[in-house]
Scaffold this motif. Structure first.
Motif, PDB file in Angstrom:
ATOM      1  N   ASP A  94      17.934  -6.278  -6.779  1.00  0.00           N
ATOM      2  CA  ASP A  94      18.481  -5.367  -7.780  1.00  0.00           C
ATOM      3  C   ASP A  94      17.553  -4.179  -8.001  1.00  0.00           C
ATOM      4  O   ASP A  94      16.328  -4.294  -7.892  1.00  0.00           O
ATOM      5  N   ASN A  95      18.174  -3.021  -8.327  1.00  0.00           N
ATOM      6  CA  ASN A  95      17.441  -1.812  -8.717  1.00  0.00           C
ATOM      7  C   ASN A  95      16.478  -1.329  -7.628  1.00  0.00           C
ATOM      8  O   ASN A  95      15.387  -0.819  -7.927  1.00  0.00           O
ATOM      9  N   VAL A  96      16.880  -1.469  -6.385  1.00  0.00           N
ATOM     10  CA  VAL A  96      16.065  -1.017  -5.255  1.00  0.00           C
ATOM     11  C   VAL A  96      16.416   0.430  -4.930  1.00  0.00           C
ATOM     12  O   VAL A  96      17.582   0.824  -4.983  1.00  0.00           O
ATOM     13  N   THR A  97      15.402   1.230  -4.592  1.00  0.00           N
ATOM     14  CA  THR A  97      15.599   2.638  -4.247  1.00  0.00           C
ATOM     15  C   THR A  97      15.063   2.919  -2.852  1.00  0.00           C
ATOM     16  O   THR A  97      13.909   2.598  -2.558  1.00  0.00           O
ATOM     17  N   LEU A  98      15.898   3.527  -2.004  1.00  0.00           N
ATOM     18  CA  LEU A  98      15.490   3.969  -0.680  1.00  0.00           C
ATOM     19  C   LEU A  98      15.671   5.477  -0.600  1.00  0.00           C
ATOM     20  O   LEU A  98      16.733   5.996  -0.969  1.00  0.00           O
ATOM     21  N   TYR A  99      14.651   6.163  -0.120  1.00  0.00           N
ATOM     22  CA  TYR A  99      14.787   7.587   0.135  1.00  0.00           C
ATOM     23  C   TYR A  99      15.241   7.810   1.581  1.00  0.00           C
ATOM     24  O   TYR A  99      15.483   6.862   2.313  1.00  0.00           O
ATOM     25  N   GLN A 100      15.358   9.077   1.987  1.00  0.00           N
ATOM     26  CA  GLN A 100      16.011   9.397   3.245  1.00  0.00           C
ATOM     27  C   GLN A 100      15.258   8.873   4.460  1.00  0.00           C
ATOM     28  O   GLN A 100      14.050   8.719   4.452  1.00  0.00           O
ATOM     29  N   CYS A 101      16.019   8.610   5.500  1.00  0.00           N
ATOM     30  CA  CYS A 101      15.488   8.260   6.826  1.00  0.00           C
ATOM     31  C   CYS A 101      14.695   6.952   6.856  1.00  0.00           C
ATOM     32  O   CYS A 101      13.750   6.806   7.629  1.00  0.00           O
ATOM     33  N   VAL A 102      15.093   6.007   6.041  1.00  0.00           N
ATOM     34  CA  VAL A 102      14.447   4.686   6.019  1.00  0.00           C
ATOM     35  C   VAL A 102      15.175   3.752   6.985  1.00  0.00           C
ATOM     36  O   VAL A 102      16.399   3.810   7.119  1.00  0.00           O
ATOM     37  N   THR A 103      14.422   2.882   7.638  1.00  0.00           N
ATOM     38  CA  THR A 103      15.005   1.858   8.502  1.00  0.00           C
ATOM     39  C   THR A 103      14.562   0.489   8.041  1.00  0.00           C
ATOM     40  O   THR A 103      13.362   0.228   7.909  1.00  0.00           O
ATOM     41  N   VAL A 125      12.057  -2.532  -5.860  1.00  0.00           N
ATOM     42  CA  VAL A 125      11.258  -1.977  -4.770  1.00  0.00           C
ATOM     43  C   VAL A 125      11.632  -0.512  -4.551  1.00  0.00           C
ATOM     44  O   VAL A 125      12.794  -0.124  -4.710  1.00  0.00           O
ATOM     45  N   ILE A 126      10.638   0.311  -4.180  1.00  0.00           N
ATOM     46  CA  ILE A 126      10.875   1.710  -3.829  1.00  0.00           C
ATOM     47  C   ILE A 126      10.334   1.941  -2.421  1.00  0.00           C
ATOM     48  O   ILE A 126       9.168   1.641  -2.140  1.00  0.00           O
ATOM     49  N   ILE A 127      11.173   2.484  -1.538  1.00  0.00           N
ATOM     50  CA  ILE A 127      10.778   2.777  -0.159  1.00  0.00           C
ATOM     51  C   ILE A 127      10.812   4.287   0.042  1.00  0.00           C
ATOM     52  O   ILE A 127      11.860   4.915  -0.101  1.00  0.00           O
ATOM     53  N   GLY A 128       9.668   4.887   0.381  1.00  0.00           N
ATOM     54  CA  GLY A 128       9.576   6.326   0.569  1.00  0.00           C
ATOM     55  C   GLY A 128      10.264   6.802   1.835  1.00  0.00           C
ATOM     56  O   GLY A 128      10.567   6.026   2.752  1.00  0.00           O
ATOM     57  N   SER A 129      10.484   8.111   1.919  1.00  0.00           N
ATOM     58  CA  SER A 129      11.241   8.699   3.027  1.00  0.00           C
ATOM     59  C   SER A 129      10.554   8.454   4.370  1.00  0.00           C
ATOM     60  O   SER A 129       9.332   8.554   4.496  1.00  0.00           O
ATOM     61  N   GLY A 130      11.354   8.097   5.356  1.00  0.00           N
ATOM     62  CA  GLY A 130      10.861   7.901   6.714  1.00  0.00           C
ATOM     63  C   GLY A 130      10.171   6.577   6.971  1.00  0.00           C
ATOM     64  O   GLY A 130       9.711   6.339   8.089  1.00  0.00           O
ATOM     65  N   ALA A 131      10.092   5.715   5.972  1.00  0.00           N
ATOM     66  CA  ALA A 131       9.398   4.437   6.155  1.00  0.00           C
ATOM     67  C   ALA A 131      10.202   3.506   7.054  1.00  0.00           C
ATOM     68  O   ALA A 131      11.434   3.536   7.066  1.00  0.00           O
ATOM     69  N   GLN A 132       9.486   2.673   7.793  1.00  0.00           N
ATOM     70  CA  GLN A 132      10.105   1.700   8.687  1.00  0.00           C
ATOM     71  C   GLN A 132       9.654   0.308   8.270  1.00  0.00           C
ATOM     72  O   GLN A 132       8.464  -0.020   8.362  1.00  0.00           O
ATOM     73  N   ILE A 133      10.592  -0.508   7.827  1.00  0.00           N
ATOM     74  CA  ILE A 133      10.296  -1.880   7.425  1.00  0.00           C
ATOM     75  C   ILE A 133      10.899  -2.781   8.502  1.00  0.00           C
ATOM     76  O   ILE A 133      12.123  -2.845   8.639  1.00  0.00           O
ATOM     77  N   ILE A 134      10.059  -3.452   9.241  1.00  0.00           N
ATOM     78  CA  ILE A 134      10.507  -4.104  10.475  1.00  0.00           C
ATOM     79  C   ILE A 134      10.274  -5.607  10.420  1.00  0.00           C
ATOM     80  O   ILE A 134       9.167  -6.067  10.109  1.00  0.00           O
ATOM     81  N   GLY A 135      11.322  -6.356  10.771  1.00  0.00           N
ATOM     82  CA  GLY A 135      11.192  -7.796  10.945  1.00  0.00           C
ATOM     83  C   GLY A 135      11.552  -8.593   9.706  1.00  0.00           C
ATOM     84  O   GLY A 135      11.812  -8.037   8.634  1.00  0.00           O
ATOM     85  N   PRO A 136      11.573  -9.920   9.820  1.00  0.00           N
ATOM     86  CA  PRO A 136      11.977 -10.809   8.717  1.00  0.00           C
ATOM     87  C   PRO A 136      10.855 -10.998   7.710  1.00  0.00           C
ATOM     88  O   PRO A 136      10.391 -12.118   7.457  1.00  0.00           O
ATOM     89  N   ILE A 137      10.383  -9.892   7.137  1.00  0.00           N
ATOM     90  CA  ILE A 137       9.286  -9.934   6.167  1.00  0.00           C
ATOM     91  C   ILE A 137       9.851  -9.777   4.759  1.00  0.00           C
ATOM     92  O   ILE A 137      11.026  -9.444   4.576  1.00  0.00           O
ATOM     93  N   THR A 138       9.008  -9.998   3.759  1.00  0.00           N
ATOM     94  CA  THR A 138       9.422  -9.870   2.368  1.00  0.00           C
ATOM     95  C   THR A 138       8.574  -8.802   1.688  1.00  0.00           C
ATOM     96  O   THR A 138       7.338  -8.835   1.765  1.00  0.00           O
ATOM     97  N   VAL A 139       9.241  -7.854   1.035  1.00  0.00           N
ATOM     98  CA  VAL A 139       8.571  -6.837   0.226  1.00  0.00           C
ATOM     99  C   VAL A 139       8.731  -7.269  -1.231  1.00  0.00           C
ATOM    100  O   VAL A 139       9.836  -7.332  -1.746  1.00  0.00           O
ATOM    101  N   GLY A 140       7.623  -7.591  -1.884  1.00  0.00           N
ATOM    102  CA  GLY A 140       7.649  -8.205  -3.206  1.00  0.00           C
ATOM    103  C   GLY A 140       8.152  -7.294  -4.308  1.00  0.00           C
ATOM    104  O   GLY A 140       8.299  -6.073  -4.136  1.00  0.00           O
ATOM    105  N   GLU A 141       8.419  -7.889  -5.461  1.00  0.00           N
ATOM    106  CA  GLU A 141       8.956  -7.144  -6.604  1.00  0.00           C
ATOM    107  C   GLU A 141       8.032  -5.998  -7.010  1.00  0.00           C
ATOM    108  O   GLU A 141       6.815  -6.135  -7.011  1.00  0.00           O
ATOM    109  N   ARG A 142       8.646  -4.867  -7.343  1.00  0.00           N
ATOM    110  CA  ARG A 142       7.958  -3.660  -7.798  1.00  0.00           C
ATOM    111  C   ARG A 142       7.016  -3.066  -6.749  1.00  0.00           C
ATOM    112  O   ARG A 142       6.197  -2.208  -7.074  1.00  0.00           O
ATOM    113  N   ALA A 143       7.101  -3.507  -5.516  1.00  0.00           N
ATOM    114  CA  ALA A 143       6.255  -2.929  -4.476  1.00  0.00           C
ATOM    115  C   ALA A 143       6.750  -1.535  -4.117  1.00  0.00           C
ATOM    116  O   ALA A 143       7.930  -1.215  -4.269  1.00  0.00           O
ATOM    117  N   ARG A 144       5.832  -0.694  -3.659  1.00  0.00           N
ATOM    118  CA  ARG A 144       6.141   0.656  -3.214  1.00  0.00           C
ATOM    119  C   ARG A 144       5.657   0.833  -1.784  1.00  0.00           C
ATOM    120  O   ARG A 144       4.541   0.409  -1.448  1.00  0.00           O
TER     121      ARG A 144
END
Length: 230
Positions: A94-103, A125-144
């Motif tokens: 919930d309440n996740v934000t992705l900026y442009q060009c994220v994979t 979670v907030i993911i900045g523009s152009g970031a690449q998050i790859i594989g079956p990993i977990t990005v924890g709560e409130r992580a940036r």
């Protein structure tokens, strides 16, 4: 249903200062991409895979955002601008934000088993523009995750990740970032004072250099006395 839509639009306005009204938010491609994905995901869950792909294909053409029908998405998901790719087994809280060009990309199942191949993003979670998050990993709560970072390992709750390969910053985000931070970039500390991350790092480096000089002086002292005695 109307209340849910209103709450969703308001959640986007709270994270984006650009729109003057909910009507403007309704024109956002990210809003329409999520709307089409809800339909595609419902069809996917009903095993109507071709129809799900058809909706996905249409959505990609009109929004420039590719969300696989199998991806699981929580409440108040916001894609700012677009040009984003989200894989089949991705899970978004919930309440996740992705900026442009994220994979949110997957790994190659070399053993032939499909399984979990894409990331899991926890709540807020907030993911900045152009970031690449790859594989079956977990990005924890409130992580940036900062712009253009490449993340291939689990991210702890509240951490801020930057670089290639992504690493945690020196900013103690897990202690003081509680509210939404645009682009995942903190500008103030817990007391409301401006933060200059580079100044903080330079200060810490200066302290480390001073400690090293002090240790060298302590080591050189006995060595000099020993030389004098001989």
């Amino acid at each position: 249903m109307f209340d849910n839509v209103t709450a969703y639009l308001d959640s986007i306005k709270a994270r984006d200062p650009a729109p003057r009204s909910r009507w403007e938010v309704l024109l956002y491609p990210g809003v329409w991409a999520v709307f089409y994905h809800r339909i595609a995901h419902w069809l996917f869950e009903a095993k109507l895979f071709f129809l799900a792909r058809l909706v996905n294909h249409f959505s990609r053409m009109v929004t420039a955002i590719d969300i696989h029908p199998g991806a699981t998405i929580g409440k108040n998901f916001f894609i700012d601008h677009g040009f984003t790719v989200i894989g089949e087994t991705a899970e978004i809280g919930d309440n996740v934000t992705l900026y442009q060009c994220v994979t949110l990309g997957g790994t190659n199942p070399t053993n032939g088993v499909r399984g979990k191949r894409h990331p899991t993003l926890k709540d807020n979670v907030i993911i900045g523009s152009g970031a690449q998050i790859i594989g079956p990993i977990t990005v924890g709560e409130r992580a940036r995750v900062g712009a253009n970072a490449v993340v291939t390992d689990d991210v702890p709750d509240g951490a801020t990740m930057i670089g290639i390969k992504a690493r945690s910053t020196l900013v103690p985000a897990e202690e003081w970032i509680k509210e939404f931070i645009p682009y995942g970039t903190p500008c103030e500390d817990a007391d409301g004072n401006k933060v200059d991350c580079f100044a903080k790092m330079e200060s810490e480096m200066a302290n480390l250099r001073a400690e090293i000089r002090d240790l060298r002086d302590r080591l050189d002292g006995p060595a000099q006395r020993s030389g004098t005695d001989s």
